[in-house]
Each structure stands twice: as structure tokens, then as C-alpha cells.
Motif scaffolding. Structure first.
Motif, mmCIF file in Angstrom:
data_model
loop_
_atom_site.group_PDB
_atom_site.id
_atom_site.type_symbol
_atom_site.label_atom_id
_atom_site.label_comp_id
_atom_site.label_asym_id
_atom_site.label_seq_id
_atom_site.Cartn_x
_atom_site.Cartn_y
_atom_site.Cartn_z
ATOM 1 N N ASP A 1 51.316 35.321 48.314
ATOM 2 C CA ASP A 1 51.187 36.299 47.234
ATOM 3 C C ASP A 1 50.052 37.275 47.496
ATOM 4 N N LEU A 2 49.001 36.809 48.205
ATOM 5 C CA LEU A 2 47.790 37.623 48.352
ATOM 6 C C LEU A 2 47.165 37.425 49.721
ATOM 7 N N LEU A 3 46.777 38.533 50.346
ATOM 8 C CA LEU A 3 45.924 38.509 51.531
ATOM 9 C C LEU A 3 44.502 38.783 51.066
ATOM 10 N N PHE A 4 43.594 37.835 51.287
ATOM 11 C CA PHE A 4 42.189 38.000 50.898
ATOM 12 C C PHE A 4 41.438 38.396 52.155
ATOM 13 N N LEU A 5 41.114 39.685 52.257
ATOM 14 C CA LEU A 5 40.447 40.210 53.436
ATOM 15 C C LEU A 5 38.955 40.267 53.168
ATOM 16 N N PHE A 6 38.214 39.403 53.851
ATOM 17 C CA PHE A 6 36.758 39.340 53.708
ATOM 18 C C PHE A 6 36.148 40.485 54.506
ATOM 19 N N GLY A 7 35.260 41.230 53.869
ATOM 20 C CA GLY A 7 34.692 42.425 54.476
ATOM 21 C C GLY A 7 33.913 42.131 55.747
ATOM 22 N N GLU B 1 40.398 46.173 45.105
ATOM 23 C CA GLU B 1 39.108 46.525 45.690
ATOM 24 C C GLU B 1 37.961 45.793 45.016
ATOM 25 N N GLU B 2 37.032 45.285 45.852
ATOM 26 C CA GLU B 2 35.777 44.695 45.380
ATOM 27 C C GLU B 2 34.674 45.280 46.248
ATOM 28 N N HIS B 3 33.708 45.976 45.621
ATOM 29 C CA HIS B 3 32.749 46.793 46.364
ATOM 30 C C HIS B 3 31.303 46.297 46.343
ATOM 31 N N ARG B 4 31.032 45.106 45.828
ATOM 32 C CA ARG B 4 29.621 44.699 45.674
ATOM 33 C C ARG B 4 29.208 43.508 46.520
ATOM 34 N N ALA B 5 30.146 42.718 47.000
ATOM 35 C CA ALA B 5 29.812 41.452 47.665
ATOM 36 C C ALA B 5 28.985 41.667 48.938
ATOM 37 N N MET B 6 27.974 40.796 49.092
ATOM 38 C CA MET B 6 27.111 40.861 50.264
ATOM 39 C C MET B 6 27.172 39.587 51.110
ATOM 40 N N ASN B 7 27.970 38.613 50.691
ATOM 41 C CA ASN B 7 28.136 37.389 51.470
ATOM 42 C C ASN B 7 29.466 36.749 51.077
ATOM 43 N N THR B 8 29.810 35.668 51.738
ATOM 44 C CA THR B 8 31.117 35.050 51.524
ATOM 45 C C THR B 8 31.273 34.519 50.099
ATOM 46 N N GLU C 1 29.838 35.666 47.367
ATOM 47 C CA GLU C 1 30.051 36.812 46.469
ATOM 48 C C GLU C 1 31.438 37.415 46.673
ATOM 49 N N ASN C 2 31.940 37.396 47.917
ATOM 50 C CA ASN C 2 33.308 37.877 48.144
ATOM 51 C C ASN C 2 34.261 37.207 47.165
ATOM 52 N N VAL C 3 34.137 35.895 47.044
ATOM 53 C CA VAL C 3 35.039 35.135 46.187
ATOM 54 C C VAL C 3 34.694 35.305 44.716
ATOM 55 N N ILE C 4 33.438 35.084 44.357
ATOM 56 C CA ILE C 4 33.024 35.104 42.946
ATOM 57 C C ILE C 4 33.300 36.454 42.301
ATOM 58 N N LEU C 5 33.017 37.542 43.026
ATOM 59 C CA LEU C 5 33.201 38.874 42.460
ATOM 60 C C LEU C 5 34.659 39.338 42.511
ATOM 61 N N SER C 6 35.450 38.760 43.405
ATOM 62 C CA SER C 6 36.851 39.170 43.525
ATOM 63 C C SER C 6 37.755 38.491 42.505
ATOM 64 N N LEU C 7 37.448 37.274 42.111
ATOM 65 C CA LEU C 7 38.354 36.544 41.220
ATOM 66 C C LEU C 7 38.642 37.281 39.915
ATOM 67 N N PRO C 8 37.635 37.845 39.236
ATOM 68 C CA PRO C 8 37.965 38.598 38.013
ATOM 69 C C PRO C 8 38.856 39.812 38.275
ATOM 70 N N ILE C 9 38.703 40.432 39.429
ATOM 71 C CA ILE C 9 39.521 41.596 39.785
ATOM 72 C C ILE C 9 40.965 41.156 40.012
ATOM 73 N N ILE C 10 41.136 40.056 40.726
ATOM 74 C CA ILE C 10 42.480 39.518 40.955
ATOM 75 C C ILE C 10 43.109 39.110 39.630
ATOM 76 N N ASP C 11 42.316 38.466 38.785
ATOM 77 C CA ASP C 11 42.832 37.997 37.497
ATOM 78 C C ASP C 11 43.286 39.174 36.634
ATOM 79 N N ALA C 12 42.475 40.231 36.593
ATOM 80 C CA ALA C 12 42.812 41.388 35.759
ATOM 81 C C ALA C 12 44.074 42.088 36.260
ATOM 82 N N ALA C 13 44.249 42.146 37.566
ATOM 83 C CA ALA C 13 45.385 42.882 38.129
ATOM 84 C C ALA C 13 46.663 42.056 38.179
ATOM 85 N N LEU C 14 46.527 40.784 38.505
ATOM 86 C CA LEU C 14 47.715 39.968 38.788
ATOM 87 C C LEU C 14 47.832 38.734 37.898
ATOM 88 N N GLY C 15 46.694 38.269 37.374
ATOM 89 C CA GLY C 15 46.659 36.975 36.687
ATOM 90 C C GLY C 15 46.510 35.867 37.721
#
Length: 199
Positions: A33-39, A97-104, A106-120
Motif C-alpha cells: 500500500d505504501l513505499l516509505f522512502l527514508f530521506g 511529504e514530511e519535511h522536518r525529520a532529522m533522523n530515522t 523522526e522519519n517515522v514519528i513525524l510521518s505517521l500523522p501525515i499518513i493517517d490524515a491522507a490515507l488512514g
């Protein structure tokens, strides 16, 4: 000890075998369902080429790119990578898009609300974790700590000419792998990551 310092230590045959078995893994891929591309700042072109191939082959319906602004750049990793993904043929409206993460973490913690809002989050059943070879297992372990319910697959890339199985023969590759492996035990002890069953 830095990755450069660690690269001077050649691991034993047993250590190499354990790292290959536990850390340098890739799971079989199936459509997700999702490709999670770590910056990343490195191997962006290779990362994007691989993501575009996965898209063309039907391996994901949505993707998220997570990565903040790093030293030497005015743009976030997300901005740079997403633009290249769109140029490579992935529809912009399928890339979250998630534009603030500075480590792995944060990649996850900051992305989950974005994924939830867009897709559930409940609508996402499978995720391909996609990033650097030397981080490897820590990507799904981090995701598993914060999102245990979703099925996780792992795909990594690097531009080293040294074959992955011979990482220990290349000083820079060896330093990165050892540095990445050294993070797992303390991160797990501090609750930053969780044991990933497929590992």
C-alpha cells in the motif's frame, strides 16, 4: 567512535556472518500500500531510479518521502527527492511529504500523522521500507516500534562498487555498516526501536 575510526577494525568471520544474517537483509517484495522512502543526501539518483521502477512495476500505490533540511542545503531532503520522483514519472499526488525529520526515529514519528490524515493508518496494510544499505534492519525496527500492526518489507540500495556480501573488505562501506549495527542494541534498550519479527 566514528564510522571512519570503526572502519579500521576488521570484524571476525563470526561477526561478519551475524551482521549478514541479522542486519543486511532484504525481504521478498510484494505489492504494498505504501513505499516509505527514508530521506538521504547520498545516492539520491539511485534511490529515485529504484522507486520509479517499483512504481512502474506496481509495487506501491502511495509513497511518503521523509527528510528535513540538512547542512549545506536550503531545501529539505523531501523536497529534493520528491521533485526527482515526479520527474521520473511517479504522480505528485501519490507522494506524501514530511519535511522536518532529522533522523530515522523522526522519519517515522513525524510521518505517521501525515499518513493517517491522507490515507488512514488502518487502511494501510503493508509498507516497503526503503533506504540505505548500512541502516538496513533499523528502518523496519523503527517503524515496528511505532506502527506494529502493518506488514513491513525492506529494500535497501547503495552505490558502492564492492558487492554487498564483501562489505567488510571496503574501509568506507565497513565503517558505515559497523556504525549502523552499533546503534541497534542501545536504541532497542532505550525503546527507540522494537525487534522486528522478520529479522
Amino acid at each position: 567512535m566514528s564510522a571512519i575510526d570503526r572502519s579500521s577494525r576488521v570484524p571476525t568471520a563470526d561477526e561478519i556472518a551475524e551482521i549478514n544474517r541479522r542486519h543486511l537483509i532484504e525481504t521478498p517484495l510484494s505489492p504494498a500500500d505504501l513505499l516509505f522512502l527514508f530521506g538521504t543526501r547520498e545516492d539520491v539518483e539511485l534511490r529515485v531510479e529504484t522507486a520509479a521502477r517499483l512504481w512502474r512495476e506496481g509495487y506501491f500505490s502511495w509513497s511518503i518521502v521523509s527528510g528535513g533540511v540538512t547542512p549545506g542545503s536550503e531545501q529539505s531532503e523531501c523536497t529534493i527527492i520528491k521533485a526527482a520522483m515526479v520527474d521520473a514519472g511517479i504522480p505528485a499526488d501519490r507522494i506524501l511529504e514530511e519535511h522536518r525529520a532529522m533522523n530515522t526515529g523522526e522519519n517515522v514519528i513525524l510521518s505517521l500523522p501525515i499518513i493517517d490524515a491522507a490515507l488512514g493508518l488502518q487502511n494501510v496494510r503493508s509498507v516497503i521500507c526503503f533506504g540505505n544499505t548500512w541502516t538496513a534492519r533499523r528502518y523496519p525496527m523503527t517503524l515496528h516500534r511505532h506502527w506494529p500492526e502493518v506488514e513491513k518489507m525492506l529494500l535497501t540500495v547503495d552505490s558502492f562498487t564492492t558487492p554487498r556480501a564483501l562489505w567488510h573488505t571496503d574501509a568506507e562501506f565497513r565503517g558505515r555498516i559497523l556504525h549502523g549495527c552499533d546503534k541497534i542494541e542501545p536504541y532497542e534498550a532505550r525503546g527507540f526501536i522494537a525487534d522486528w519479527p522478520e529479522a
